[in-house]
Design a protein around this motif. Structure first.
Motif, short mmCIF file in Angstrom:
data_model
loop_
_atom_site.label_atom_id
_atom_site.label_comp_id
_atom_site.label_asym_id
_atom_site.label_seq_id
_atom_site.Cartn_x
_atom_site.Cartn_y
_atom_site.Cartn_z
N GLY A 168 78.72 100.37 39.14
CA GLY A 168 78.35 100.65 40.53
C GLY A 168 78.18 102.14 40.80
O GLY A 168 77.30 102.55 41.56
N CYS A 169 79.02 102.95 40.15
CA CYS A 169 78.90 104.42 40.28
C CYS A 169 77.57 104.90 39.72
O CYS A 169 76.92 105.78 40.31
CB CYS A 169 80.05 105.11 39.57
SG CYS A 169 81.67 104.82 40.32
N VAL A 170 77.16 104.33 38.58
CA VAL A 170 75.88 104.71 37.97
C VAL A 170 74.73 104.34 38.90
O VAL A 170 73.79 105.12 39.10
CB VAL A 170 75.72 104.04 36.60
CG1 VAL A 170 74.32 104.30 36.04
CG2 VAL A 170 76.79 104.55 35.63
N LYS A 175 73.70 104.43 54.30
CA LYS A 175 73.96 103.13 54.93
C LYS A 175 73.56 101.96 54.05
O LYS A 175 74.33 101.02 53.84
CB LYS A 175 73.21 103.04 56.26
CG LYS A 175 73.86 103.74 57.44
CD LYS A 175 73.02 103.62 58.69
CE LYS A 175 72.64 102.20 59.00
NZ LYS A 175 71.84 102.08 60.24
N ARG A 176 72.34 102.01 53.54
CA ARG A 176 71.84 100.87 52.75
C ARG A 176 72.63 100.70 51.46
O ARG A 176 72.85 99.56 51.00
CB ARG A 176 70.36 101.05 52.44
CG ARG A 176 69.45 100.70 53.62
CD ARG A 176 68.03 100.48 53.17
NE ARG A 176 67.41 101.70 52.69
CZ ARG A 176 66.21 101.76 52.11
NH1 ARG A 176 65.51 100.66 51.91
NH2 ARG A 176 65.71 102.92 51.71
N TRP A 189 74.45 97.19 50.70
CA TRP A 189 74.19 96.45 49.46
C TRP A 189 75.45 96.32 48.62
O TRP A 189 75.68 95.28 47.99
CB TRP A 189 73.09 97.13 48.66
CG TRP A 189 71.71 96.73 49.09
CD1 TRP A 189 70.79 97.50 49.74
CD2 TRP A 189 71.11 95.44 48.92
NE1 TRP A 189 69.65 96.77 49.98
CE2 TRP A 189 69.81 95.50 49.48
CE3 TRP A 189 71.54 94.24 48.35
CZ2 TRP A 189 68.95 94.41 49.50
CZ3 TRP A 189 70.67 93.15 48.36
CH2 TRP A 189 69.40 93.24 48.92
N GLY A 190 76.28 97.35 48.63
CA GLY A 190 77.55 97.26 47.92
C GLY A 190 78.42 96.13 48.46
O GLY A 190 79.02 95.37 47.69
N CYS A 191 78.47 96.00 49.77
CA CYS A 191 79.27 94.93 50.39
C CYS A 191 78.67 93.55 50.14
O CYS A 191 79.40 92.57 49.92
CB CYS A 191 79.41 95.18 51.90
SG CYS A 191 80.53 96.52 52.31
N VAL A 192 77.34 93.45 50.16
CA VAL A 192 76.68 92.16 49.87
C VAL A 192 77.02 91.72 48.44
O VAL A 192 77.34 90.55 48.19
CB VAL A 192 75.15 92.29 50.05
CG1 VAL A 192 74.44 91.05 49.48
CG2 VAL A 192 74.81 92.46 51.52
N SER A 213 82.00 92.08 41.67
CA SER A 213 82.72 92.76 42.76
C SER A 213 82.92 94.24 42.45
O SER A 213 82.82 95.09 43.34
CB SER A 213 84.09 92.09 42.99
OG SER A 213 83.94 90.82 43.56
N GLY A 214 83.20 94.53 41.19
CA GLY A 214 83.38 95.92 40.79
C GLY A 214 82.13 96.76 40.99
O GLY A 214 82.20 97.92 41.42
N ILE A 215 80.96 96.17 40.68
CA ILE A 215 79.70 96.89 40.89
C ILE A 215 79.54 97.27 42.36
O ILE A 215 79.21 98.42 42.69
CB ILE A 215 78.51 96.04 40.41
CG1 ILE A 215 78.55 95.92 38.88
CG2 ILE A 215 77.18 96.63 40.86
CD1 ILE A 215 77.54 94.92 38.32
N GLY A 216 79.77 96.31 43.24
CA GLY A 216 79.68 96.60 44.67
C GLY A 216 80.70 97.63 45.11
O GLY A 216 80.39 98.53 45.92
#
Length: 490
Positions: free
Chosen positions: A66-68, A80-81, A85-88, A113-116
């Motif tokens: 997710g950091c990458v 914002k987006r 998208w992280g929460c979705v 979940s970790g990616i988000g």
């Protein structure tokens, strides 16, 4: 979009972003209280202890991914987006975990979940920093970190309550499903909030940026405060455009005048030192520490662990009021000093293995948790978006989070065998790193408190001469403007 202004708008941003950060803490802690439940272990095929540890730790690998994503596409998507998208993605991951009927499904849910979460933790500090006044930026991030630890406390006590009062699969399915509530809260509220004015300005949307600034500052668009901030943003962008493009190679051969590679390296190193304070040994394995090292029974350890988490949370309140007054450097160095003393006494207590020394170790555990909450818990997350310039701020924040999740994974993997094989000696590593963190902060961490994000650029610029970029003193510093605006006597 709601037409909120001033303090009401700041509160709305804090609440929406805070829900994403509460989810960050909750998701870190929720599985730790469930891994010993028979119905949970049966559902995922009764894995070995080492495989189970890997399942728990794979969340951090997802966070690295997710950091990458945030580093590569965060500037294109906007603050914002990226958070939305992280929460979705976390909602999808949470649903997969809650409906788990095998270890493969649980692993997939944890990684998703970790990616988000990696996207959120890379972006929320940037969004909050860029929408906060310079005089309260530390307070704003301290509130977010308070929400993280509140999430961890909530996860622990929800697990504890479900285990004590319920039976069957609901004991673990409900806590895993409940994480989606916090993600939904952010997804439903974030669209009504403004985008970061600094991101808008850097993408050519100057009118939108000025309008957002006027809402955040609760003043007219022609107000001198707004004009001063806009001028600083333009100057910062002018400085950045004159520099060579940031590349991975430049980390090893720094030829830039604004020292971007040095800033990125500081983002990485400050999180390395945070993790090697030993906090995640306590956060992930506090019950094991209390049983194996302090000598408490399993039942007592579970109860005491809950109060240790509460002590951690209580420690996050003082930075809300003190961080902007004391500054980042003092908070870190004072924190390192007290943490080092507490860790040395804790290590001594568990090494002696007497009743009195066990009580000393337990007391130092509480001192350690409170002190960490007051110091190293908050500042590293705040510091990365502060010291990186606008054009690579998303990269600096992502590198900071990448370091966090990388070393969290390393420590999560090494702790159980280290405790089993070395006992108290593993804590000597953290004593040494805490001692080393004091000169690290003193020699390498410049103070950023009270400065606008644009003014912080000039701390790093070599041989700074504002006249080269058309800098004018006509309007004055926006920090001074904000202070005057906050002071009714002015």
């Amino acid at each position: 979009m709601l037409d909120l202004r001033g303090q009401a708008l700041q509160t709305a941003i804090a609440a929406s972003a805070g829900s994403a950060y509460l989810l960050f803490g909750y998701d870190q802690g929720v599985l730790g209280g469930l891994v010993s439940q028979p119905s949970f272990l049966n559902a995922i095929g009764k894995p070995s202890s080492s495989f189970l540890g890997t399942i728990v730790a794979l969340f951090n690998i997802g966070c690295l991914g997710g950091c990458v994503i945030a580093a590569v596409w965060g500037n294109y998507l906007g603050r914002k987006r990226t958070i939305i998208w992280g929460c979705v993605i976390m909602i999808i991951g949470g649903a997969i975990q809650a409906s788990t009927y095998g270890s493969g499904q649980l692993i997939a849910g944890r990684i998703i979940s970790g990616i988000g979460n990696g996207m959120n933790t890379s972006t929320v500090p940037v969004y909050v920093s860029e929408t906060s006044r310079s005089t309260i930026r530390g307070r704003s991030l301290a509130i977010q970190m308070n929400m993280v630890i509140l999430g961890t406390v909530l996860a622990y006590w929800l697990d504890y309550g479900m285990i004590r009062n319920h039976t069957g699969e609901v004991v673990w399915r409900f806590p895993l499903a409940f994480q989606d509530f916090f993600a939904l809260a952010t997804v439903l509220t974030m669209p009504f909030l403004p985008e970061s004015p600094r991101w808008l300005y850097s993408h050519g949307r100057k009118e939108d940026a000025i309008h957002t600034l006027s809402r955040l500052m609760s003043c007219a668009e022609e107000d001198p405060t707004i004009l001063a901030i806009v001028e600083e943003i333009e100057q910062a962008i002018a400085v950045e455009k004159l520099q060579a493009k940031f590349t991975v190679r430049s980390l090893f051969h720094d030829t830039t005048e604004v020292k971007n590679p040095r800033r990125i390296m500081l983002c990485f190193m400050i999180q390395l030192f945070q993790q090697f304070t030993g906090i995640n040994v306590i956060a992930f394995y506090v019950t094991i520490v209390l049983e194996e090292n302090v000598g408490l029974s399993k039942e007592t350890s579970s109860l005491v662990a809950g109060f240790v988490q509460i002590a951690f949370w209580l420690g996050t309140f003082p930075p809300i009021f003190l961080l902007d007054r004391l500054g980042r450097r003092k908070v870190l160095m004072l924190g390192s000093t007290v943490l080092c003393i507490a860790m040395i006494l804790f290590t001594t207590g568990i090494a002696l293995k007497t009743s009195a020394s066990a009580n000393l170790a337990l007391a130092m555990l509480f001192v350690y948790e409170i002190t960490f909450g007051m110091s190293w818990n908050t500042v590293p997350w705040l510091y990365a978006p502060e010291i990186t310039p606008l054009n690579i701020r998303h990269i600096g924040a992502a590198v900071c989070c990448f370091s966090e999740w990388l070393w969290t994974f390393v420590i999560a993997q090494m702790t159980p065998p280290a405790i089993a094989n070395t006992g108290w000696k593993i804590y000597l590593l953290f004593c040494f790193m805490l001692l080393l963190s004091i000169p690290f902060v003193y020699f390498f961490i410049p103070e950023t408190s009270g400065k606008t994000l644009e003014e912080i650029d000039y701390i790093f610029v070599k041989n700074w001469d504002g006249r080269r970029f058309g800098m004018s003193d006509a309007t004055g510093s926006s920090v001074e403007m904000e202070q005057k605006q906050d002071d009714p006597s002015e």
